[in-house]
Scaffold this motif. Sequence first.
Motif, PDB file in Angstrom:
ATOM      1  N   VAL A  75      35.281  47.527  46.582  1.00 45.77           N
ATOM      2  CA  VAL A  75      35.704  48.810  45.874  1.00 45.77           C
ATOM      3  C   VAL A  75      34.259  49.341  45.230  1.00 45.77           C
ATOM      4  O   VAL A  75      34.871  50.675  44.897  1.00 45.77           O
ATOM      5  N   ILE A  76      33.180  48.980  45.254  1.00 41.66           N
ATOM      6  CA  ILE A  76      32.062  49.397  44.390  1.00 41.66           C
ATOM      7  C   ILE A  76      31.877  50.869  45.707  1.00 41.66           C
ATOM      8  O   ILE A  76      31.723  51.672  45.561  1.00 41.66           O
ATOM      9  N   PHE A  77      31.843  50.023  46.963  1.00 43.43           N
ATOM     10  CA  PHE A  77      31.017  51.078  48.364  1.00 43.43           C
ATOM     11  C   PHE A  77      32.582  52.398  48.700  1.00 43.43           C
ATOM     12  O   PHE A  77      32.520  52.371  49.446  1.00 43.43           O
ATOM     13  N   ARG A  78      33.852  51.822  48.008  1.00 43.21           N
ATOM     14  CA  ARG A  78      34.921  52.111  48.373  1.00 43.21           C
ATOM     15  C   ARG A  78      35.744  52.329  50.061  1.00 43.21           C
ATOM     16  O   ARG A  78      35.783  53.029  50.842  1.00 43.21           O
ATOM     17  N   MET A  79      35.345  50.963  49.977  1.00 45.95           N
ATOM     18  CA  MET A  79      35.978  50.306  51.462  1.00 45.95           C
ATOM     19  C   MET A  79      37.316  49.828  51.409  1.00 45.95           C
ATOM     20  O   MET A  79      38.213  49.879  52.598  1.00 45.95           O
ATOM     21  N   GLU A  80      37.936  49.510  49.530  1.00 38.15           N
ATOM     22  CA  GLU A  80      39.189  48.588  49.742  1.00 38.15           C
ATOM     23  C   GLU A  80      39.569  49.451  48.694  1.00 38.15           C
ATOM     24  O   GLU A  80      38.879  49.944  47.467  1.00 38.15           O
ATOM     25  N   LYS A  81      40.993  49.557  49.284  1.00 40.95           N
ATOM     26  CA  LYS A  81      42.115  50.533  47.691  1.00 40.95           C
ATOM     27  C   LYS A  81      42.611  49.560  46.416  1.00 40.95           C
ATOM     28  O   LYS A  81      42.819  48.346  46.826  1.00 40.95           O
ATOM     29  N   VAL A  82      42.320  49.995  45.040  1.00 36.55           N
ATOM     30  CA  VAL A  82      43.102  49.562  44.570  1.00 36.55           C
ATOM     31  C   VAL A  82      44.066  50.310  43.701  1.00 36.55           C
ATOM     32  O   VAL A  82      43.749  51.830  43.047  1.00 36.55           O
ATOM     33  N   ALA A  83      45.146  49.223  43.705  1.00 42.81           N
ATOM     34  CA  ALA A  83      46.324  50.116  42.762  1.00 42.81           C
ATOM     35  C   ALA A  83      46.916  49.316  41.617  1.00 42.81           C
ATOM     36  O   ALA A  83      47.505  48.176  42.469  1.00 42.81           O
ATOM     37  N   ILE A  84      46.337  48.894  40.742  1.00 44.55           N
ATOM     38  CA  ILE A  84      46.449  47.952  39.633  1.00 44.55           C
ATOM     39  C   ILE A  84      48.441  48.028  39.932  1.00 44.55           C
ATOM     40  O   ILE A  84      48.496  46.831  39.506  1.00 44.55           O
ATOM     41  N   LYS A  85      49.148  48.354  39.772  1.00 41.11           N
ATOM     42  CA  LYS A  85      51.046  48.315  39.556  1.00 41.11           C
ATOM     43  C   LYS A  85      51.182  47.198  41.200  1.00 41.11           C
ATOM     44  O   LYS A  85      52.454  47.759  41.118  1.00 41.11           O
ATOM     45  N   MET A 137      46.236  35.681  51.186  1.00 37.13           N
ATOM     46  CA  MET A 137      46.914  36.214  52.423  1.00 37.13           C
ATOM     47  C   MET A 137      48.390  36.854  52.976  1.00 37.13           C
ATOM     48  O   MET A 137      48.340  37.879  52.702  1.00 37.13           O
ATOM     49  N   TRP A 138      48.739  36.978  51.822  1.00 39.95           N
ATOM     50  CA  TRP A 138      49.832  37.645  51.179  1.00 39.95           C
ATOM     51  C   TRP A 138      49.920  38.941  50.710  1.00 39.95           C
ATOM     52  O   TRP A 138      50.055  39.806  51.524  1.00 39.95           O
ATOM     53  N   GLY A 139      49.302  39.229  49.872  1.00 38.37           N
ATOM     54  CA  GLY A 139      48.752  39.910  49.391  1.00 38.37           C
ATOM     55  C   GLY A 139      48.055  41.363  50.273  1.00 38.37           C
ATOM     56  O   GLY A 139      48.229  42.237  50.660  1.00 38.37           O
ATOM     57  N   LYS A 140      47.352  40.442  51.671  1.00 34.98           N
ATOM     58  CA  LYS A 140      46.282  41.645  52.585  1.00 34.98           C
ATOM     59  C   LYS A 140      48.007  42.112  53.292  1.00 34.98           C
ATOM     60  O   LYS A 140      47.983  43.345  54.128  1.00 34.98           O
ATOM     61  N   ALA A 141      48.828  40.934  54.330  1.00 34.76           N
ATOM     62  CA  ALA A 141      49.975  41.024  54.713  1.00 34.76           C
ATOM     63  C   ALA A 141      50.509  41.710  53.987  1.00 34.76           C
ATOM     64  O   ALA A 141      51.161  42.503  54.921  1.00 34.76           O
ATOM     65  N   THR A 142      51.339  41.365  52.953  1.00 34.32           N
ATOM     66  CA  THR A 142      51.803  43.334  52.109  1.00 34.32           C
ATOM     67  C   THR A 142      51.664  44.731  51.817  1.00 34.32           C
ATOM     68  O   THR A 142      51.575  45.551  52.500  1.00 34.32           O
ATOM     69  N   SER A 145      51.812  45.460  44.346  1.00 31.83           N
ATOM     70  CA  SER A 145      51.546  43.862  43.801  1.00 31.83           C
ATOM     71  C   SER A 145      51.236  43.548  45.308  1.00 31.83           C
ATOM     72  O   SER A 145      50.651  42.117  45.044  1.00 31.83           O
ATOM     73  N   SER A 146      50.737  44.499  45.961  1.00 27.56           N
ATOM     74  CA  SER A 146      50.016  43.244  47.240  1.00 27.56           C
ATOM     75  C   SER A 146      48.059  43.692  46.307  1.00 27.56           C
ATOM     76  O   SER A 146      47.224  42.418  46.416  1.00 27.56           O
ATOM     77  N   THR A 147      47.687  44.604  45.150  1.00 25.54           N
ATOM     78  CA  THR A 147      46.712  44.203  45.145  1.00 25.54           C
ATOM     79  C   THR A 147      46.252  43.187  43.422  1.00 25.54           C
ATOM     80  O   THR A 147      45.618  41.968  43.758  1.00 25.54           O
ATOM     81  N   GLN A 148      48.184  42.814  42.810  1.00 28.01           N
ATOM     82  CA  GLN A 148      47.614  42.484  42.018  1.00 28.01           C
ATOM     83  C   GLN A 148      47.731  41.048  42.757  1.00 28.01           C
ATOM     84  O   GLN A 148      46.906  39.443  42.104  1.00 28.01           O
ATOM     85  N   ALA A 149      48.425  41.018  43.454  1.00 32.58           N
ATOM     86  CA  ALA A 149      48.317  39.141  44.867  1.00 32.58           C
ATOM     87  C   ALA A 149      46.880  39.371  44.825  1.00 32.58           C
ATOM     88  O   ALA A 149      45.985  38.014  45.325  1.00 32.58           O
ATOM     89  N   LYS A 150      45.264  40.248  45.828  1.00 33.11           N
ATOM     90  CA  LYS A 150      44.741  39.576  45.922  1.00 33.11           C
ATOM     91  C   LYS A 150      43.834  38.963  45.010  1.00 33.11           C
ATOM     92  O   LYS A 150      42.610  37.977  44.663  1.00 33.11           O
ATOM     93  N   VAL A 151      43.671  40.018  43.759  1.00 32.12           N
ATOM     94  CA  VAL A 151      43.307  39.924  42.255  1.00 32.12           C
ATOM     95  C   VAL A 151      43.732  38.467  41.889  1.00 32.12           C
ATOM     96  O   VAL A 151      42.699  37.418  42.008  1.00 32.12           O
ATOM     97  N   LEU A 152      44.567  37.891  41.492  1.00 36.95           N
ATOM     98  CA  LEU A 152      45.288  36.620  41.372  1.00 36.95           C
ATOM     99  C   LEU A 152      44.890  35.544  41.935  1.00 36.95           C
ATOM    100  O   LEU A 152      44.403  34.103  41.534  1.00 36.95           O
ATOM    101  N   GLY A 153      45.093  35.787  43.842  1.00 35.00           N
ATOM    102  CA  GLY A 153      44.309  34.792  44.478  1.00 35.00           C
ATOM    103  C   GLY A 153      43.378  34.546  44.584  1.00 35.00           C
ATOM    104  O   GLY A 153      42.228  33.747  44.216  1.00 35.00           O
ATOM    105  N   THR A 154      42.323  35.198  44.445  1.00 33.44           N
ATOM    106  CA  THR A 154      40.839  35.470  43.801  1.00 33.44           C
ATOM    107  C   THR A 154      40.697  34.242  43.276  1.00 33.44           C
ATOM    108  O   THR A 154      39.423  33.414  42.707  1.00 33.44           O
ATOM    109  N   ILE A 155      40.892  34.535  41.908  1.00 37.90           N
ATOM    110  CA  ILE A 155      40.890  34.248  40.142  1.00 37.90           C
ATOM    111  C   ILE A 155      41.295  32.608  40.581  1.00 37.90           C
ATOM    112  O   ILE A 155      40.078  31.583  40.024  1.00 37.90           O
TER     113      ILE A 155
END
Length: 365
Positions: A121-131, A324-329, A133-143
Amino acid sequence: MAERYFYKDLLPFGAMVTMEVINVALNTLFKAASMRGMSYHVFVVYSYAVAAILLLPAPFISRRSRVLPPLSFSVMCKIGLLGLIGCTSQIVGYTGISYSSPTLSSAISNLVPAFTFLFAVIFRMEKVAIKSSSTQAKVLGTIVSITGAFIVTLYKGPPIIILQRSLSLNQPTNNILRSVDRNWAIGGLLLTVEYTLVPLWYIVQVQIMKEYPNELTVVFFYNLCVSTMAAVVGVITETKASVWKIGLNTALASILCSGIFGSILNLAVHTHMLHLKGAVYVAMFKPLSIAIAVVLGVMFLGDTLHLGSVIGATVISIGFYTVMWGKATEEVDDVPRQEPPTTENAPLLQSYKTKWSEKTMDGTV
């Protein structure tokens, strides 16, 4: 369609799972060799030197097989930076394993997806959209994965499986456990440093592959850099000549296996997957290593399996599949959708209708 799914999704998935199994097996073999007195500085120098020697023809073969961009000074500097990051992380990591265990190493490796996602995210290689569902899944899965790693590290619980002394490489299991308990904090700190550097390694590697897309050549120069840097450090830290002598024992097996399967095969696969799928995808497979490490530790090192390891591995698996689900979505959402044709795209049809109407009015039809 099925062939595309196999090469784009199924094959990378199977390759990454296989690499995690190999990584944990190599760590377990290294732990067995270090218990018999092998120096981790010597190990890093020799294992990467073996890989560099075996990959020596790679740059010449690559230049003849296909057209590649010139190996510029900029690319070489980035490979040098990659080697510095890799050398530091390897020395720190193997030192941490020698103080603790492969199981703790695999548990703390679950920090990699979180840090990789953050750096991406810092190096702008990954898109972040808080709303999204894929981003929320990746953040939740990481936690969730990090929570599982903390459970494994901080909560041991009652023992579930205790092996006999015969399976513990001729070392008393109680002595191993006492040694691990005594050095647990030092090993954990060193391993945390290692798995903070690993995401930076991923980021730099991705940038290199964009400029010079040839895995074996990059891996050759990387291994050469790591072996050279580690040799400089090793000469300073290991002054006894006897430490550098390796016999026909577990140490030699660990060095050869690490050089072939780790420094060549593993690095080549990871480099290709970084180029094909990105840094976050590669980092997502780290949580699997904890379950693998627990099994191998119990089987070959005589480690005691505790309830906390089982609970932690289960939590980590849940977090892993959520990511994985977030990335696939996200990948499905990125596929462009075909729009239905409009009248602007069919001037021939419109012309045909006009001519048909004129002929009807003239009575020629």
